[in-house]
Design an enzyme around this catalytic site. Sequence first.
Site, mmCIF file in Angstrom:
data_model
loop_
_atom_site.group_PDB
_atom_site.id
_atom_site.type_symbol
_atom_site.label_atom_id
_atom_site.label_comp_id
_atom_site.label_asym_id
_atom_site.label_seq_id
_atom_site.Cartn_x
_atom_site.Cartn_y
_atom_site.Cartn_z
ATOM 1 N N PRO A 30 0.848 -1.207 0.000
ATOM 2 C CA PRO A 30 0.000 0.000 0.000
ATOM 3 C C PRO A 30 0.879 1.252 0.000
ATOM 4 C CG PRO A 30 0.026 -1.011 2.192
ATOM 5 C CD PRO A 30 0.908 -1.856 1.317
ATOM 6 N N CYS A 31 0.646 2.142 -0.943
ATOM 7 C CA CYS A 31 1.501 3.318 -1.134
ATOM 8 C C CYS A 31 0.686 4.610 -1.128
ATOM 9 C CB CYS A 31 2.216 3.231 -2.470
ATOM 10 S SG CYS A 31 3.854 2.593 -2.391
ATOM 11 N N THR A 32 0.281 5.077 0.045
ATOM 12 C CA THR A 32 -0.447 6.345 0.224
ATOM 13 C C THR A 32 -1.798 6.383 -0.495
ATOM 14 O OG1 THR A 32 1.708 7.399 0.385
ATOM 15 C CG2 THR A 32 -0.201 8.853 0.349
#
Lengths: 84, 260
Positions: A30-32
């Site tokens: 998960p990246c922001t």
Amino acid sequence: MSEGRSGVSEQAADILAALGGVANIIEIEPCTTRLRSEVHDTTVVDVKALRAAGAHGVMISGHVVQVVMGPNVDTLATDLEELL
Amino acid sequence: MGRSVLKYVRVRDYLRSLVTHELSAGDTIPSERLLCEQFGVSRMTVRQAVDALVVEGLLDREQGRGTFVAPTKVDLEVRLASFGEEMQRRGMEPSSKVLAAEVVAATPDIADALDILPGERVFYLHRVRFADGEPMAIEQSWLSCQLVPGFFDGALPDSIYGELRRRGLELDWGEDTVSATEVDAQDAELLGVPAGRAVLRLARRTFAGETACVYSRSTYRADRYVLWVPLRAPKRPLTPRAGRTSSELTAEPATTEVVG
């Protein structure tokens, strides 16, 4: 249908299926605002299904599929972890 | 060659520190002769170092007057605030010059960014943004007509974000894509800089929850802006659990039982 999954969202299941299922996943990060997934085979990734599952964009580069989801990626990741 | 490059870098980095930490905007820098003596380098090496900082926008060279410390660059934080809000936060007076405000059909790229279909009607706003009367950026914005009916009725909104919030759209996330290019002749004129200067280009999608509200493309003067990006370590990646057989792996995920 949802009660059997202890709150794991249908959205997470749909996204995982559109990414080619568990068998196709190397890892998901998960990246922001994005789910950044590394997959074995990008040809089985179903972009339309990802959009239908709520993605606001899909970028594929090499083995990496980035799915724009918004700030709910963290919740989604928690659900995905249950499914993996 | 190697040695002179290193010398030039030493002078340049010394000047950079001087400019950013000891001098103020408008101050003159030490004379070429002084720098030559201090670093034991040729005048050409000093000029190279100064030129580099002029190109970077840290120094301004004025013909016949000398070389001065340029105004501090604005740190362009990638956050969900509008140009006007950002400038006000910094004590600068924002203003705009509207170049176009019209309803157009969404091209495929704009439609994609707004989660609508190509050909749907969108409001298009093209503005030059000023801070304290100085042109800083050019901004093109697109909004779906269906989402914000009557957006251009009456006076044009000063702030797109402000108007969206008034309409109950809580802008809470977005994405910026940033690139660096040379400015073309037309944009250069609008920004009051020579053609070919460096600019930062930002393409932004702004959302309220699941609704794509605005797509914008902005061009910022690289001599007045730096990009500030907060970083954090990546989250631990998720991987399929070890030991699951391939038949288990291909089982339909929707039927997976979750315990606890």
